[in-house]
Write an enzyme that holds these catalytic residues in place. Sequence first.
Site, PDB file in Angstrom:
ATOM      1  N   ARG A  35      37.242  36.629  48.011  1.00 55.42           N
ATOM      2  CA  ARG A  35      36.222  35.538  47.149  1.00 55.42           C
ATOM      3  C   ARG A  35      36.443  34.199  47.826  1.00 55.42           C
ATOM      4  O   ARG A  35      36.343  33.251  47.431  1.00 55.42           O
ATOM      5  CB  ARG A  35      37.142  35.407  45.657  1.00 55.42           C
ATOM      6  CG  ARG A  35      36.922  36.444  44.762  1.00 55.42           C
ATOM      7  CD  ARG A  35      35.343  36.466  44.090  1.00 55.42           C
ATOM      8  NE  ARG A  35      35.228  37.213  42.934  1.00 55.42           N
ATOM      9  CZ  ARG A  35      35.268  37.170  41.721  1.00 55.42           C
ATOM     10  NH1 ARG A  35      35.645  36.005  41.478  1.00 55.42           N
ATOM     11  NH2 ARG A  35      35.122  38.101  41.113  1.00 55.42           N
ATOM     12  N   ARG A  39      32.982  29.520  43.541  1.00 57.71           N
ATOM     13  CA  ARG A  39      32.813  28.343  42.808  1.00 57.71           C
ATOM     14  C   ARG A  39      33.697  27.092  43.411  1.00 57.71           C
ATOM     15  O   ARG A  39      33.449  26.110  43.116  1.00 57.71           O
ATOM     16  CB  ARG A  39      33.141  28.654  41.471  1.00 57.71           C
ATOM     17  CG  ARG A  39      31.893  29.071  40.896  1.00 57.71           C
ATOM     18  CD  ARG A  39      32.309  29.816  39.255  1.00 57.71           C
ATOM     19  NE  ARG A  39      33.066  30.895  39.593  1.00 57.71           N
ATOM     20  CZ  ARG A  39      33.595  31.805  38.730  1.00 57.71           C
ATOM     21  NH1 ARG A  39      33.102  31.429  37.269  1.00 57.71           N
ATOM     22  NH2 ARG A  39      34.301  32.574  38.942  1.00 57.71           N
ATOM     23  N   ARG A  48      24.178  28.546  44.334  1.00 56.43           N
ATOM     24  CA  ARG A  48      23.979  29.237  43.061  1.00 56.43           C
ATOM     25  C   ARG A  48      22.955  28.702  41.856  1.00 56.43           C
ATOM     26  O   ARG A  48      22.282  29.211  41.582  1.00 56.43           O
ATOM     27  CB  ARG A  48      25.499  29.382  42.467  1.00 56.43           C
ATOM     28  CG  ARG A  48      25.485  30.144  41.143  1.00 56.43           C
ATOM     29  CD  ARG A  48      26.998  30.100  40.772  1.00 56.43           C
ATOM     30  NE  ARG A  48      27.260  30.867  39.696  1.00 56.43           N
ATOM     31  CZ  ARG A  48      27.140  30.450  38.428  1.00 56.43           C
ATOM     32  NH1 ARG A  48      26.587  29.335  38.068  1.00 56.43           N
ATOM     33  NH2 ARG A  48      27.429  31.315  37.397  1.00 56.43           N
ATOM     34  N   ASP A  85      28.369  41.796  44.252  1.00 59.59           N
ATOM     35  CA  ASP A  85      29.275  41.896  43.276  1.00 59.59           C
ATOM     36  C   ASP A  85      29.441  43.656  43.161  1.00 59.59           C
ATOM     37  O   ASP A  85      28.541  44.283  43.465  1.00 59.59           O
ATOM     38  CB  ASP A  85      29.078  41.555  41.859  1.00 59.59           C
ATOM     39  CG  ASP A  85      30.323  41.338  41.118  1.00 59.59           C
ATOM     40  OD1 ASP A  85      30.896  40.268  41.135  1.00 59.59           O
ATOM     41  OD2 ASP A  85      30.286  42.416  40.380  1.00 59.59           O
ATOM     42  N   TYR A 161      34.389  49.136  33.595  1.00 59.92           N
ATOM     43  CA  TYR A 161      33.409  48.166  33.345  1.00 59.92           C
ATOM     44  C   TYR A 161      32.426  48.835  32.655  1.00 59.92           C
ATOM     45  O   TYR A 161      31.730  48.118  31.513  1.00 59.92           O
ATOM     46  CB  TYR A 161      32.962  47.128  34.375  1.00 59.92           C
ATOM     47  CG  TYR A 161      34.016  46.249  34.784  1.00 59.92           C
ATOM     48  CD1 TYR A 161      34.051  45.038  34.318  1.00 59.92           C
ATOM     49  CD2 TYR A 161      34.897  46.500  36.079  1.00 59.92           C
ATOM     50  CE1 TYR A 161      35.196  43.984  34.479  1.00 59.92           C
ATOM     51  CE2 TYR A 161      35.981  45.601  36.385  1.00 59.92           C
ATOM     52  CZ  TYR A 161      36.036  44.532  35.679  1.00 59.92           C
ATOM     53  OH  TYR A 161      36.962  43.579  36.018  1.00 59.92           O
TER      54      TYR A 161
HETATM   55  O1  CP3 Z   1      35.127  38.388  48.191  1.00 58.09           O
HETATM   56  C1  CP3 Z   1      33.934  37.876  48.081  1.00 58.09           C
HETATM   57  O2  CP3 Z   1      33.749  36.630  48.216  1.00 58.09           O
HETATM   58  C2  CP3 Z   1      32.889  38.546  48.101  1.00 58.09           C
HETATM   59  C3  CP3 Z   1      32.130  38.550  46.808  1.00 58.09           C
HETATM   60  C4  CP3 Z   1      32.631  39.257  45.605  1.00 58.09           C
HETATM   61  C5  CP3 Z   1      32.435  38.881  44.211  1.00 58.09           C
HETATM   62  N1  CP3 Z   1      32.943  39.840  43.452  1.00 58.09           N
HETATM   63  C6  CP3 Z   1      31.786  37.603  43.911  1.00 58.09           C
HETATM   64  C7  CP3 Z   1      31.700  37.010  42.571  1.00 58.09           C
HETATM   65  C8  CP3 Z   1      33.364  40.446  45.432  1.00 58.09           C
HETATM   66  C9  CP3 Z   1      33.913  41.487  46.361  1.00 58.09           C
HETATM   67  C10 CP3 Z   1      33.621  40.783  44.132  1.00 58.09           C
HETATM   68  C11 CP3 Z   1      34.325  41.814  43.569  1.00 58.09           C
HETATM   69  C12 CP3 Z   1      34.740  41.979  42.154  1.00 58.09           C
HETATM   70  N2  CP3 Z   1      33.814  41.900  41.124  1.00 58.09           N
HETATM   71  C13 CP3 Z   1      35.822  42.765  41.510  1.00 58.09           C
HETATM   72  C14 CP3 Z   1      36.936  43.325  42.315  1.00 58.09           C
HETATM   73  C15 CP3 Z   1      37.797  42.108  42.815  1.00 58.09           C
HETATM   74  C16 CP3 Z   1      38.644  41.561  41.904  1.00 58.09           C
HETATM   75  O3  CP3 Z   1      38.307  40.441  41.914  1.00 58.09           O
HETATM   76  O4  CP3 Z   1      39.341  42.085  41.181  1.00 58.09           O
HETATM   77  C17 CP3 Z   1      35.503  42.685  40.243  1.00 58.09           C
HETATM   78  C18 CP3 Z   1      36.623  43.275  39.173  1.00 58.09           C
HETATM   79  C19 CP3 Z   1      34.130  42.298  40.052  1.00 58.09           C
HETATM   80  C20 CP3 Z   1      33.618  41.977  38.667  1.00 58.09           C
HETATM   81  C21 CP3 Z   1      33.482  40.190  38.378  1.00 58.09           C
HETATM   82  N3  CP3 Z   1      32.372  39.914  38.990  1.00 58.09           N
HETATM   83  C22 CP3 Z   1      33.992  39.853  37.187  1.00 58.09           C
HETATM   84  C23 CP3 Z   1      34.976  40.248  36.129  1.00 58.09           C
HETATM   85  C24 CP3 Z   1      33.377  38.265  37.390  1.00 58.09           C
HETATM   86  C25 CP3 Z   1      33.852  37.302  36.173  1.00 58.09           C
HETATM   87  C26 CP3 Z   1      34.994  36.621  36.567  1.00 58.09           C
HETATM   88  C27 CP3 Z   1      34.746  35.442  37.491  1.00 58.09           C
HETATM   89  O5  CP3 Z   1      35.544  35.242  38.401  1.00 58.09           O
HETATM   90  O6  CP3 Z   1      33.595  34.699  37.100  1.00 58.09           O
HETATM   91  C28 CP3 Z   1      32.546  38.489  38.348  1.00 58.09           C
HETATM   92  C29 CP3 Z   1      31.716  37.088  39.096  1.00 58.09           C
HETATM   93  C30 CP3 Z   1      31.909  36.865  40.286  1.00 58.09           C
HETATM   94  N4  CP3 Z   1      31.872  37.819  41.233  1.00 58.09           N
HETATM   95  C31 CP3 Z   1      31.819  35.567  40.900  1.00 58.09           C
HETATM   96  C32 CP3 Z   1      31.677  35.740  42.370  1.00 58.09           C
HETATM   97  C33 CP3 Z   1      31.683  34.456  43.320  1.00 58.09           C
HETATM   98  C34 CP3 Z   1      31.664  34.573  40.103  1.00 58.09           C
HETATM   99  C35 CP3 Z   1      30.340  34.255  39.564  1.00 58.09           C
HETATM  100  C36 CP3 Z   1      29.751  32.957  39.686  1.00 58.09           C
HETATM  101  O7  CP3 Z   1      29.321  32.148  40.364  1.00 58.09           O
HETATM  102  O8  CP3 Z   1      29.713  32.220  38.494  1.00 58.09           O
END
Ligand code: CP3
Length: 356
Positions: A35, A39, A48, A85, A161
Amino acid sequence: MPADTRNTKAATTEKRFLAPFRGEATWPPPIWLMRQAGRYLPEYRATRAKAGSFLKLCYNPELAAEVTLQPIRRYGFDAAILFSDILVVPDALGQKLEFLEGEGPRLEPIREVADLTRLDPGMAEAKLAPVIETVTRIRQDLPKETALIGFCGAPWTVATYMVEGQGSSDQAKARLWAYRDEEGFGQLIDILIDTSIDYLSRQVEAGADCLQIFDTWAGSLPDDEFERWVIDPTRRIREALRARHPNIPVIGFPRGAGPSGTWYVAETGVDGIGCDTATPPFMMSEAYEDEDVVVQGNLDPLLLVAGGERLDDRVDEILELMEGQRFIFNLGHGIVPETPPENVARLVERVRKVGA
Ligand code: CP3
């Protein structure tokens, strides 16, 4: 530190990030953070907002490439990770996905085998085309010394999910379906395996140097189910990719697997093992010694929020522990939005200093 690991091979390897996968214990270790685009960065929040929503950002190649590059410009990480994602895969299969502000993902749940008719695997390639276009663009703009990591969610984690319709603390609905109808749940897993193999192959063809498989909920399964739903699908993906792209390393991240991590490595054939925050030091430094695997991890993301000496001390401990090994510095889970960007700079500086 053994003298021959200090900066020696780095010069002969164009991308330092890939050196450990070639058997070199490059020091200081390569660093990237899960990540790393997100944000906590003001420039991410601006892009975004321009995209309109998180999901629109994921499907906008120009803007998704831009946010991928932002942390590289700021910190010079050794690897960039494709911005997308894990849940774009169910979306591409036809299970409509939404991200609710402040709440996370929502999908119309799939609860039984009859619901699988709502999925259309034939659509996935076309729907994921913008993500592949993002990879192509990142590759063009990335410095040549920076590796590019592609990724997908592991079938088990993505399925949790799809079945829950949202995040959950215990993945109970998916676990119950798997117990009550192993064959039917297996059909969902098979769809995810096949889609993930094609998706990852296309990421490699568009320029990814390495792949990571995120299995965030690997830790919720007892041993037989861990083997059936975590190890077996990951091994099948790993084997298919090896046949298509023999030189591309694959990192597995079976979060919460605990002592089963060594079993996972031995059986899946992954080239790297992502260790979560709870992985104890002896496991990081010793448990994987007999496996031909690169260890990655595992700083607590909250130390990156706390900063200061607690952060410095822990970074030093991890570096001392892993010195001389094939190691990639990372967090044990993703960066959280509250992270002050200057703490990330402090971390990178400290890691880079050890070999200087
Ligand atoms: O690592 C990176 O920078 C690459 C991008 C990436 C994102 N999500 C961006 C993201 C990667 C590799 C993921 C993987 C992901 N997504 C996982 C596995 C890794 C982990 O964190 O356990 C999972 C379970 C998800 C599913 C997911 N995506 C959830 C549950 C959420 C909501 C929670 C949150 O943090 O907001 C997301 C959203 C998400 N994915 C964001 C980002 C940058 C936040 C979105 C925003 O800008 O509001």
